[in-house]
Design an enzyme around this catalytic site. Structure first.
Site, PDB file in Angstrom:
ATOM      1  N   SER A  13      35.843  42.945  35.002  1.00 41.83           N
ATOM      2  CA  SER A  13      36.592  41.959  35.780  1.00 41.83           C
ATOM      3  C   SER A  13      37.076  42.496  37.124  1.00 41.83           C
ATOM      4  CB  SER A  13      37.806  41.489  34.971  1.00 41.83           C
ATOM      5  OG  SER A  13      38.721  40.780  35.788  1.00 41.83           O
ATOM      6  N   LYS A  45      36.468  34.778  25.537  1.00 39.59           N
ATOM      7  CA  LYS A  45      36.197  33.367  25.815  1.00 39.59           C
ATOM      8  C   LYS A  45      35.743  32.644  24.549  1.00 39.59           C
ATOM      9  CE  LYS A  45      33.757  32.178  29.326  1.00 39.59           C
ATOM     10  NZ  LYS A  45      32.684  32.086  30.323  1.00 39.59           N
ATOM     11  N   ASN A  55      30.944  32.915  34.658  1.00 37.81           N
ATOM     12  CA  ASN A  55      31.173  32.553  36.061  1.00 37.81           C
ATOM     13  C   ASN A  55      29.944  32.817  36.919  1.00 37.81           C
ATOM     14  OD1 ASN A  55      33.806  31.738  35.583  1.00 37.81           O
ATOM     15  ND2 ASN A  55      34.633  33.778  35.954  1.00 37.81           N
ATOM     16  N   ARG A  56      29.208  33.884  36.616  1.00 33.78           N
ATOM     17  CA  ARG A  56      28.033  34.235  37.418  1.00 33.78           C
ATOM     18  C   ARG A  56      26.938  33.173  37.331  1.00 33.78           C
ATOM     19  NH1 ARG A  56      29.228  39.086  34.736  1.00 33.78           N
ATOM     20  NH2 ARG A  56      27.464  38.811  33.357  1.00 33.78           N
ATOM     21  N   TRP A 181      48.494  35.019  33.987  1.00 32.27           N
ATOM     22  CA  TRP A 181      47.039  35.164  33.992  1.00 32.27           C
ATOM     23  C   TRP A 181      46.538  35.231  35.426  1.00 32.27           C
ATOM     24  CZ3 TRP A 181      43.217  30.622  33.632  1.00 32.27           C
ATOM     25  CH2 TRP A 181      41.905  31.093  33.554  1.00 32.27           C
ATOM     26  N   GLY A 182      45.951  36.340  35.781  1.00 36.99           N
ATOM     27  CA  GLY A 182      45.341  36.498  37.095  1.00 36.99           C
ATOM     28  C   GLY A 182      46.142  37.399  38.017  1.00 36.99           C
ATOM     29  N   ASN A 183      45.443  38.073  38.911  1.00 32.26           N
ATOM     30  CA  ASN A 183      46.138  38.924  39.877  1.00 32.26           C
ATOM     31  C   ASN A 183      47.016  38.103  40.811  1.00 32.26           C
ATOM     32  OD1 ASN A 183      43.520  38.075  41.196  1.00 32.26           O
ATOM     33  ND2 ASN A 183      44.471  39.123  42.929  1.00 32.26           N
ATOM     34  N   ASP A 184      46.714  36.819  40.948  1.00 31.63           N
ATOM     35  CA  ASP A 184      47.516  35.960  41.810  1.00 31.63           C
ATOM     36  C   ASP A 184      48.825  35.521  41.157  1.00 31.63           C
ATOM     37  OD1 ASP A 184      46.036  34.465  39.981  1.00 31.63           O
ATOM     38  OD2 ASP A 184      45.773  32.764  41.321  1.00 31.63           O
TER      39      ASP A 184
END
Length: 195
Positions: A13, A45, A55-56, A181-184
């Site tokens: 990730s 998932k 996602n890819r 959840w997430g770097n953001d």
């Protein structure tokens, strides 16, 4: 009482890489400790009931993600280079060995730099050995752990516990009953820890 940030990540990730760039300093600022908990994102998932493509495989989504990754890397002033492969299972397992040696932060930071900063091929065992040595770990012992039934069993148990807790992706940070959840979401995490 010192709070613990349970940091669920997978070396596959890039967003976990970006979270790791900031998380150690955030933990120090807030007086927290980080518990590094490797997972397997595709497996997570499925455990959560998400059987959709990666996602890819979703072209419009990957275009936006690539642009976002470049923006985040520029904002954090870190290199971002896609690795030669996404075979990161050995590295995830190795993080458990490093955690057992009280070297999780150093190992995870160095591993992410190699995988996503430089773009090495995670299948190259010499890279794994070099990373271990760079942070003062016994490379032979680390590789033996990764190959051993005991090491694989520990990694399997860690993943199962994560999925039972509700982990469905990475990066995910758990503190108390809160999930980020997430770097953001690091700003939200820091605000919660400072309240």
């Amino acid at each position: 009482m010192t709070k613990t940030i349970d940091f669920y990540f997978d070396f596959i990730s890039p967003f976990s890489y970006l979270a790791q760039v900031k998380l150690p300093d955030l933990a120090r600022r807030t007086g927290c400790v980080i518990e590094y908990r490797p997972i397997d994102i595709p497996e997570a998932k499925i455990a959560a009931g998400n059987y959709g493509p990666s996602n890819r495989e979703v072209v419009p989504k990957i275009k936006v993600m690539m642009a976002d990754l470049e923006r985040w890397a520029a904002k954090y002033e870190v290199p971002l280079t896609f690795p030669a492969s996404f075979a990161c299972s050995d590295w995830n397992c190795a993080a458990l060995y490093a955690r057992g040696q009280d070297q999780a932060e150093a190992f995870v930071t160095a591993a992410y730099h190699r995988i996503w900063g430089i773009g090495i091929d995670p299948r190259d065992q010499n890279e794994l050995r070099g990373c271990a040595e760079d942070v003062g770990l016994d490379a032979d012992a680390l590789c033996e752990f990764v190959r051993s039934p005991a090491g694989q069993g520990e990694y399997r148990k860690a993943r199962t516990q994560a999925y039972q807790r509700g982990v469905f992706g990475a990066p995910m940070m758990f503190v108390d009953d809160q999930i980020f959840w997430g770097n953001d979401r690091l700003d939200f995490l820091e605000s919660y820890l400072l309240d």
